[in-house]
Design a protein around this motif. Sequence first.
Motif, PDB file in Angstrom:
ATOM      1  N   LEU A   1     -21.460   7.478 -31.926  1.00 19.62           N
ATOM      2  CA  LEU A   1     -21.148   6.312 -32.750  1.00 19.62           C
ATOM      3  C   LEU A   1     -22.242   5.244 -32.745  1.00 19.62           C
ATOM      4  O   LEU A   1     -22.008   4.110 -33.149  1.00 19.62           O
ATOM      5  CB  LEU A   1     -19.837   5.678 -32.279  1.00 19.62           C
ATOM      6  CG  LEU A   1     -18.604   6.578 -32.392  1.00 19.62           C
ATOM      7  CD1 LEU A   1     -17.397   5.902 -31.752  1.00 19.62           C
ATOM      8  CD2 LEU A   1     -18.315   6.913 -33.835  1.00 19.62           C
TER       9      LEU A   1
ATOM     10  N   SER B   1     -23.080   4.341 -36.670  1.00 23.20           N
ATOM     11  CA  SER B   1     -21.978   3.811 -37.471  1.00 23.20           C
ATOM     12  C   SER B   1     -21.314   2.599 -36.832  1.00 23.20           C
ATOM     13  O   SER B   1     -20.807   1.725 -37.531  1.00 23.20           O
ATOM     14  CB  SER B   1     -20.919   4.896 -37.708  1.00 23.20           C
ATOM     15  OG  SER B   1     -20.362   5.317 -36.472  1.00 23.20           O
ATOM     16  N   HIS B   2     -21.304   2.535 -35.499  1.00 20.16           N
ATOM     17  CA  HIS B   2     -20.605   1.453 -34.816  1.00 20.16           C
ATOM     18  C   HIS B   2     -21.517   0.564 -33.976  1.00 20.16           C
ATOM     19  O   HIS B   2     -21.057  -0.369 -33.331  1.00 20.16           O
ATOM     20  CB  HIS B   2     -19.515   2.023 -33.897  1.00 20.16           C
ATOM     21  CG  HIS B   2     -18.304   2.502 -34.633  1.00 20.16           C
ATOM     22  ND1 HIS B   2     -18.349   3.552 -35.517  1.00 20.16           N
ATOM     23  CD2 HIS B   2     -17.021   2.082 -34.611  1.00 20.16           C
ATOM     24  CE1 HIS B   2     -17.133   3.763 -36.010  1.00 20.16           C
ATOM     25  NE2 HIS B   2     -16.318   2.891 -35.480  1.00 20.16           N
TER      26      HIS B   2
ATOM     27  N   LEU C   1     -23.061   1.299 -31.236  1.00 16.08           N
ATOM     28  CA  LEU C   1     -22.720   1.457 -29.825  1.00 16.08           C
ATOM     29  C   LEU C   1     -23.940   1.884 -29.011  1.00 16.08           C
ATOM     30  O   LEU C   1     -24.594   2.863 -29.351  1.00 16.08           O
ATOM     31  CB  LEU C   1     -21.613   2.511 -29.668  1.00 16.08           C
ATOM     32  CG  LEU C   1     -20.304   2.019 -29.060  1.00 16.08           C
ATOM     33  CD1 LEU C   1     -19.672   0.985 -29.967  1.00 16.08           C
ATOM     34  CD2 LEU C   1     -19.348   3.177 -28.842  1.00 16.08           C
TER      35      LEU C   1
ATOM     36  N   GLN D   1     -12.213   8.825 -37.448  1.00 16.51           N
ATOM     37  CA  GLN D   1     -12.936   8.476 -38.664  1.00 16.51           C
ATOM     38  C   GLN D   1     -12.571   9.458 -39.772  1.00 16.51           C
ATOM     39  O   GLN D   1     -12.320  10.644 -39.521  1.00 16.51           O
ATOM     40  CB  GLN D   1     -14.450   8.511 -38.436  1.00 16.51           C
ATOM     41  CG  GLN D   1     -14.972   7.359 -37.598  1.00 16.51           C
ATOM     42  CD  GLN D   1     -16.491   7.279 -37.657  1.00 16.51           C
ATOM     43  OE1 GLN D   1     -17.181   8.267 -37.485  1.00 16.51           O
ATOM     44  NE2 GLN D   1     -17.004   6.093 -37.905  1.00 16.51           N
TER      45      GLN D   1
ATOM     46  N   ALA E   1     -14.133   1.571 -41.522  1.00 13.18           N
ATOM     47  CA  ALA E   1     -14.770   0.778 -40.472  1.00 13.18           C
ATOM     48  C   ALA E   1     -16.185   1.287 -40.239  1.00 13.18           C
ATOM     49  O   ALA E   1     -16.574   1.611 -39.138  1.00 13.18           O
ATOM     50  CB  ALA E   1     -13.947   0.853 -39.180  1.00 13.18           C
TER      51      ALA E   1
ATOM     52  N   PRO F   1     -21.639  -1.390 -38.550  1.00 17.13           N
ATOM     53  CA  PRO F   1     -21.645  -1.893 -37.176  1.00 17.13           C
ATOM     54  C   PRO F   1     -21.189  -3.338 -37.019  1.00 17.13           C
ATOM     55  O   PRO F   1     -20.611  -3.694 -36.000  1.00 17.13           O
ATOM     56  CB  PRO F   1     -23.117  -1.744 -36.769  1.00 17.13           C
ATOM     57  CG  PRO F   1     -23.626  -0.617 -37.600  1.00 17.13           C
ATOM     58  CD  PRO F   1     -22.902  -0.748 -38.921  1.00 17.13           C
TER      59      PRO F   1
ATOM     60  N   SER G   1     -17.238  -2.871 -37.388  1.00 18.73           N
ATOM     61  CA  SER G   1     -16.557  -1.659 -36.962  1.00 18.73           C
ATOM     62  C   SER G   1     -16.158  -1.672 -35.495  1.00 18.73           C
ATOM     63  O   SER G   1     -15.671  -0.680 -34.985  1.00 18.73           O
ATOM     64  CB  SER G   1     -17.452  -0.442 -37.209  1.00 18.73           C
ATOM     65  OG  SER G   1     -18.618  -0.524 -36.410  1.00 18.73           O
ATOM     66  N   ARG G   2     -16.352  -2.765 -34.808  1.00 18.02           N
ATOM     67  CA  ARG G   2     -15.962  -2.829 -33.411  1.00 18.02           C
ATOM     68  C   ARG G   2     -15.445  -4.227 -33.085  1.00 18.02           C
ATOM     69  O   ARG G   2     -15.775  -5.208 -33.737  1.00 18.02           O
ATOM     70  CB  ARG G   2     -17.135  -2.471 -32.501  1.00 18.02           C
ATOM     71  CG  ARG G   2     -18.315  -3.440 -32.586  1.00 18.02           C
ATOM     72  CD  ARG G   2     -19.515  -2.913 -31.802  1.00 18.02           C
ATOM     73  NE  ARG G   2     -20.581  -3.890 -31.726  1.00 18.02           N
ATOM     74  CZ  ARG G   2     -21.492  -4.065 -32.655  1.00 18.02           C
ATOM     75  NH1 ARG G   2     -21.466  -3.340 -33.757  1.00 18.02           N
ATOM     76  NH2 ARG G   2     -22.434  -4.972 -32.514  1.00 18.02           N
TER      77      ARG G   2
ATOM     78  N   LEU H   1     -12.517  -0.124 -30.229  1.00 11.37           N
ATOM     79  CA  LEU H   1     -13.171   0.342 -31.448  1.00 11.37           C
ATOM     80  C   LEU H   1     -12.166   0.486 -32.584  1.00 11.37           C
ATOM     81  O   LEU H   1     -11.000   0.787 -32.362  1.00 11.37           O
ATOM     82  CB  LEU H   1     -13.835   1.693 -31.184  1.00 11.37           C
ATOM     83  CG  LEU H   1     -15.017   1.664 -30.215  1.00 11.37           C
ATOM     84  CD1 LEU H   1     -15.541   3.080 -30.005  1.00 11.37           C
ATOM     85  CD2 LEU H   1     -16.130   0.780 -30.741  1.00 11.37           C
TER      86      LEU H   1
END
Length: 296
Positions: free
Chosen positions: A8, A11-12, A14, A33, A130, A133, A136-137, A142
């Motif tokens: 992730l 996309s997130h 992380l 997802q 979501a 970034p 999305s958190r 998450l």
Amino acid sequence: MHRPLDALGESHGLTPRSALMYERFFGLQAVAQSHETLGDMLAGALAQAVAALPAEAPAGRLIYCRTQTHNTLSDRNWLRRLADDHGLEDWEVSALTLTSCASALVQMHVARLGGLAEGQPMIILTGEKAFHPSVSRLPVGLLAEIPAAALFNAGPARWHLVNSHLRHLSRFHQNPDRMSGADRKALQECYAPEIISFIEQSLARYDADLAADMVFLPHNLNRPVTDAILRHFDWQDRCFHGDLAQAGHAYCSDGFANLAAFEAAGRKESQVLMLAAGTGVTFATCLFNRNLSEPE
């Protein structure tokens, strides 16, 4: 689709360190997802709710409960077209933010208090994308992409909404990122005690309706606070978490997804107490009884 935390990063946003924190403090190992667009993702859930409508059901209300993140923008009138594509041309449609992740339970509370005409069905639709970034958190978990649709007031069903309760802490109406330092500190200090106090108020309100086998269904948000709730009420054996480790926090979908997981697990208890919390700060509970005459 469940994506492990180490996948992730893009996309997130992380890092390995933040992934370790999520797993250590919140028990998260992956996040759900969907590869579909928002409309397609929601369409599958909506189709199942529409299929459960009685043949002669009158026109009702389709309400899409979203959060305040505003990261799921679609073209104009997309919700109207989504409803029309599923045979709901005569239904009223609206998209509500209300109280972020508590919005679905708040909407059920409003409907229970007279927000629907007699015999008028309602579908609550939830689920968001979501993918970015920056949105999305959260510091408490998450964000997952899980669509859900719940049909109400359309005849006999597996569950019946017995009672509901909500509380709004108006001091903390701002997004935490925009709060003053004093308000942010005050929120951190009072959040767990206030949500425990709210649940105590809910239990007092529900006293005449509470069943001996009631099961607590918390949202997939802030596991440390949930653990504090369980310790306070001694509910360790009365709680059903759903697939928290593999799903993540799915905005307003948490309650519906966890109830579906509860049923899929073959649990037979007659009552569930559902909890949600959203910005505002707003706490909400809904008490549901199983319809024992409804076939499995």
